[in-house]
Design an enzyme around this catalytic site. Sequence first.
Site, mmCIF file in Angstrom:
data_model
loop_
_atom_site.group_PDB
_atom_site.id
_atom_site.type_symbol
_atom_site.label_atom_id
_atom_site.label_comp_id
_atom_site.label_asym_id
_atom_site.label_seq_id
_atom_site.Cartn_x
_atom_site.Cartn_y
_atom_site.Cartn_z
ATOM 1 N N LYS A 82 0.863 -1.191 0.000
ATOM 2 C CA LYS A 82 0.000 0.000 0.000
ATOM 3 C C LYS A 82 0.896 1.236 0.000
ATOM 4 C CE LYS A 82 -3.975 1.869 2.633
ATOM 5 N NZ LYS A 82 -4.851 1.659 3.802
ATOM 6 N N SER A 157 -9.709 1.642 2.681
ATOM 7 C CA SER A 157 -8.863 2.451 1.844
ATOM 8 C C SER A 157 -7.807 1.655 1.073
ATOM 9 C CB SER A 157 -8.143 3.501 2.708
ATOM 10 O OG SER A 157 -7.312 2.885 3.662
ATOM 11 N N SER A 181 -9.914 -0.763 6.861
ATOM 12 C CA SER A 181 -9.330 -0.599 5.524
ATOM 13 C C SER A 181 -8.601 -1.799 4.948
ATOM 14 C CB SER A 181 -8.385 0.600 5.507
ATOM 15 O OG SER A 181 -9.126 1.776 5.376
#
Length: 494
Positions: A82, A157, A181
Site C-alpha cells: 500500500k 482504503s 481498511s
Amino acid sequence: MSAVFEYPTSALEIARAVRAGEVRAREVVEAALERIASFDGALHCFLTVTADAALAAADAVDAVVAAGGDPGPLAGVPLALKDNLCTRGVPTTAGSRILEGWVPPYDATVVKVVAAAGAVAVGKTNLDEFAMGSSTENSAYGVTHNPWDPNRVPGGSSGGSAASVAAGLVPLALGSDTGGSVRQPASLCGVVGVKPTYGLVSRYGLIAFASSLDQIGPFAATVADAAALLDVIAGHDPADSTSLEVGLEPVSRQLEAGVAGLRVGVISDFLVDASPSCVAAVRAAAEVLSRAGAVVEEVAIPALMLGLSAYYLVAPAEASSNLARYDGVRYGLRVDGPDAAQMNARSRSKGFGPEVKRRIMLGTYVLSAGYYDAYYGQAQRVRTLVARGFGEAYEHFDVLIGPTSPTVAFEIGAKTQDPLAMYLSDLYTIPTNLAGHPAVSVPFSLSEGLPVGVQVLAPTLGEGPMFRAAAVIEHGADPGARGPIEPRLAGAVR
Ligand code: GLN
C-alpha cells in the site's frame, strides 16, 4: 516458465517451488509483471510498479537458492505494498497530492521484514488519500476498479492492494487498517484480509492516520497464505513505541487444529441492518462452524453500535495532529506565498483533497478548548464502553463472527456525495480497531456475482483461534467466491 508452474498460484506454492529450485524467482516475478502489464491499465491497482528493483530482488533470491541457502519462507513471492508504507528510493504518496514527488529516505520495518523473508515487492498500490475512505475514490490519483465488476469500487482504503490480489496480479499484499481498511476491501474483492492485534505488527514507516488505531495487515487469496504473511510481519520492533514485546505463536501452525469445542458468538447487533446476502453468509458460516464442532450462539453487544460515532471523533482528532507535519517545507508539494504562513496555507489548500480537509477541520474542532470534553473526551469514554462490551462477550466466547461489510461492492460514484453513507461501510469493522483487537475477513459466498466476506473477531492476541475458525469457514465457503479471478473488464467506465 516451467510447464508445470502456473501463475497466479498461492504464495505458499511459489515459496515451496522456489526454495526447491523447481522454478526461479525471476520467472515468477516476470509472470507477475506481465499480468500487471496486461490488466493494470484497466484496474489501476498500482501507483508505481518497481519492475527493475523487483527483478534484481528476484535474482538475489535465486542466487541464494543456487548457493544452497534458504531465501526464507516467502521466497520469490511477488508482493504489493500500500502506498502509505515508506519505501526507500521509491515514491510514496499516501494517495495525496501533498506527497507527490516525495521519496522516503528509509524503508518501513514491514518492508524490510518481508524482503528478508524472500518476498519480492513489485510496486505500490492505490489508496484513499491518507487512508481516509472506504472505496479508493478519495485517492488523488484516480479510482481502482473492482476485478469482479469494473464499474464497482474495490472498497478502501487499501483498495489497490485488495484488487491486486483478487485479480491475481500478486498473491500477497500489505495494507493498513484503521477502521476497516484491510477487511472491508478484502470482503468486497473476495480475498482474505487481516487486521492484527494493535501492536503486533510494527507501524514504523507507515504514514500515520490515527496512531491509536492504525495497524498493518496482510491480504491473500487463502487463509493459509495470509497466515504465512502475518507470521512473517508479526514481531517486536523497538522503533515503534506501541509495538508489543510478547510474541505470538505462529498462526500457520494452528490452521489444521479445527474448531471442536470452540465457543463462537454470532453478533446479533450486526445482523439488523446488513443486507440479506451478508446476513445469510454469516448464518451459513455459523452453520459450517457448528457442524465442525464449535459451540455457536447468538450474542447481543449493543455497545458495538456506538463505535462508529466514537471513531469519527477519535480518528479525525488524531489525524488533524498527524497531518500537521505537511507544511510545504518538509515533504512533497510546496506552493509559494508572500510569507511562511501563506506558503503553508496555500500548500495545504492545494495538497489536501476534500475528505482529508473535512477530517482535519472536524478533528481540530473536537480538540478545541470548550469542545474537547463534550466531543473528544466523550468519544474516549464511548471507546471504553466498546472495549468493555467486547470484554464481557469474550468471557463467554473465544471468537465472534459477523458480516465484514453491510453490503457487497457498490457502484463507483454511489456514495461520493454522501460522506455519512460512505462512513457506514465500516460499521462492523470499526469496533475492533477501537478495542485494539484482531479480526479477519474470509470470502464466503456470492451475491449477484459479487463476493461476500464473513468477519471473525477475537480478543487481544487471539489470532490463533481466529485463524482456526477462519480456516474452517474457508473450507465450507463457495470456492467461486474468492480470488484470484480473471478480471472482468468489459464495459468499464474510466
Ligand atoms: N473507512 C474508514 C475511514 O475512512 C477507515 C479507514 C481505514 O481503516 N484506514 O476512516
